[in-house]
Each structure stands twice: as C-alpha cells, then as structure tokens.
Design a protein around this motif. Structure first.
Motif, PDB file in Angstrom:
ATOM      1  N   ARG A   1       1.323   6.910  -6.947  1.00  0.00           N
ATOM      2  CA  ARG A   1       0.117   7.817  -6.905  1.00  0.00           C
ATOM      3  C   ARG A   1       0.749   9.077  -6.806  1.00  0.00           C
ATOM      4  O   ARG A   1       0.395   9.982  -7.692  1.00  0.00           O
ATOM      5  CB  ARG A   1      -1.116   7.417  -6.100  1.00  0.00           C
TER       6      ARG A   1
ATOM      7  N   ASN B   1       0.904  -1.207   0.136  1.00  0.00           N
ATOM      8  CA  ASN B   1      -0.021  -0.020   0.177  1.00  0.00           C
ATOM      9  C   ASN B   1       0.744   1.344   0.121  1.00  0.00           C
ATOM     10  O   ASN B   1       0.551   2.295  -0.564  1.00  0.00           O
ATOM     11  CB  ASN B   1      -0.786   0.115   1.256  1.00  0.00           C
ATOM     12  N   GLU B   2       2.061   1.085   0.818  1.00  0.00           N
ATOM     13  CA  GLU B   2       2.965   2.281   0.725  1.00  0.00           C
ATOM     14  C   GLU B   2       3.600   2.416  -0.541  1.00  0.00           C
ATOM     15  O   GLU B   2       3.584   3.586  -1.149  1.00  0.00           O
ATOM     16  CB  GLU B   2       4.024   2.161   1.816  1.00  0.00           C
TER      17      GLU B   2
ATOM     18  N   ASN C   1       2.260   1.755  -3.487  1.00  0.00           N
ATOM     19  CA  ASN C   1       1.102   2.162  -4.524  1.00  0.00           C
ATOM     20  C   ASN C   1       1.014   3.712  -4.135  1.00  0.00           C
ATOM     21  O   ASN C   1       0.748   4.479  -5.320  1.00  0.00           O
ATOM     22  CB  ASN C   1      -0.129   1.360  -4.370  1.00  0.00           C
ATOM     23  N   LYS C   2       0.922   4.082  -2.865  1.00  0.00           N
ATOM     24  CA  LYS C   2       0.551   5.498  -2.498  1.00  0.00           C
ATOM     25  C   LYS C   2       1.775   6.205  -2.997  1.00  0.00           C
ATOM     26  O   LYS C   2       1.566   7.242  -3.551  1.00  0.00           O
ATOM     27  CB  LYS C   2       0.487   5.513  -1.211  1.00  0.00           C
TER      28      LYS C   2
END
Length: 221
Positions: free
Chosen positions: A162, A155-156, A158-159
């Motif tokens: 983004r 998740n980190e 992917n963040k």
C-alpha cells in the motif's frame, strides 16, 4: 426426446465473482458432462450465477434455478455437490423433492441415494477437519507457539504494498492531474501513458481502472 437443463454455478466471494475464479472451472465440468455423458440431444434453457457462501441456504439465485427447473421440467445441473450446499440436511431436502431432477457433473453416474451418502460423508469430513484444526491450535498454544505469525507477516507485506502504491500514485499525479483537468477520459489517459512507455508499479500497461485507482488514492491524501 430432447433433454432440458438449468445450470447453477456458485462462488463464495465477490472477488471470485468479479474475476471469474471458479466459475469457468464449473462451466468446464458441466460441458465435459454434457459432451461425454449425455447420449440425447439437449439444450441449456437457463444459467443461474450466484456469489454467496455455501453455508447460507438463503440464496436467491439457487431458489430461482430450482423454480426454473421445475417449471420447464428440466434437470438442475451443477458441477459439484457442494455448489448446492455444504449442509447435508439441505441437500437431503432437495433429494426428497419429487418434482426436481438433479444431476452432478463430477458424479455423472450417481443416483439420488448415492449423492445423499456422499453429502453426509463430506459433511462429516469437514466437521472432523474443523475439530482437528482447533485441537492443533490448542496444542500449539500450550507449547508456547505464537499463533498468527503468518498473518502478521502477510499484513506487513500488504502494508508495504500500500505504501509503494501510494508513493507511485503521488509521482504519477503530477502528470495525470493536468490531463484530468483537460477533460481527458480514463481510457485516454491510460493510452497516453502506454504510448510513451510508462508502466504501472507492477510493470504492466495502464488500464482505465489503474488511472481511477490513482485518482482515488490522491484524492484521499
């Protein structure tokens, strides 16, 4: 006598469906079967493609493929047994249908009885793996292992991607916006960027979809 086939290929997600991931492999296996295990002339009368989970048996394209095979007195040809279903009860129902002929490319010499046994063994194996995974997670939790660490790291990442994409879109927007106001198409804008050697955030050439993504990101900000 010419053999007739109706082929059915399935992937589980929309992403796989769009990218073709898995579909080409299934078609390749089907072609290998036809080239090496069919000693009679044949024709593929229809191909049915489905993007749907194998755990859900309410699949419209599979129903169409079965009906087509019956109507044309053709053999329903699939690459792998789990493309039909992951549930042995559903597969057994198809095996019992006297009006349906079924062939699995990866098991070219298997008869209906053998396919039934294989489906039952595969279902038992999946059930055991599921139980083993649950047991391992429980043991890890009892030992104080923090679960979900890998997911958090993903998740980190992917963040961060983004954020990088947002910053890149903001920089490009200053050049892109005037082109859009001139009425240039997405393809025209992409070509102009490529002609002057500008690359995307991943170092690739621009595509119309890339331009569309930048416009969408900037319109949200």
């Amino acid at each position: 006598m010419e053999l007739k086939y109706v082929t059915y290929v399935r992937v589980s997600t929309k992403e796989q469906g769009k990218s073709g991931l898995g579909l080409d492999a299934q078609r390749r296996d089907i072609k290998l079967f036809l080239d090496n295990y069919t000693d009679k002339p044949y024709q593929i009368t229809a191909e049915h493609i489905e993007v749907h989970s194998g755990t859900d048996n309410t699949r419209p394209e599979l129903s169409k493929a079965i009906c087509t095979a019956k109507e044309r007195k053709a053999i329903l040809l699939i690459a792998k047994l789990d493309r039909l279903s992951r549930k042995v009860s559903f597969i057994a129902g198809l095996m019992d249908d006297e009006n349906l002929s079924l062939q699995v490319a990866q098991m070219p010499n298997a008869d209906k009885f053998q396919l039934h046994i294989y489906a039952a063994l595969a279902e038992q194996e999946r059930d055991f793996i599921s139980k083993r995974t649950i047991a391992a997670l429980k043991e890890a939790k009892l030992r104080g292992v923090k679960l979900g660490g890998l997911r958090d790291k993903t998740n980190e990442r992917n963040k961060a991607k983004r954020v990088q994409a947002d910053h890149f879109a903001a920089r490009m927007w200053r050049t892109l916006e005037p082109m859009q106001q001139q009425g240039l198409s997405l393809s025209d804008i992409a070509n102009r960027f490529n002609e002057i050697g500008i690359t995307t955030v991943t170092g690739k050439q621009f595509q119309p979809q890339t331009i569309k993504n930048i416009i969408r990101r900037c319109s949200k900000s």
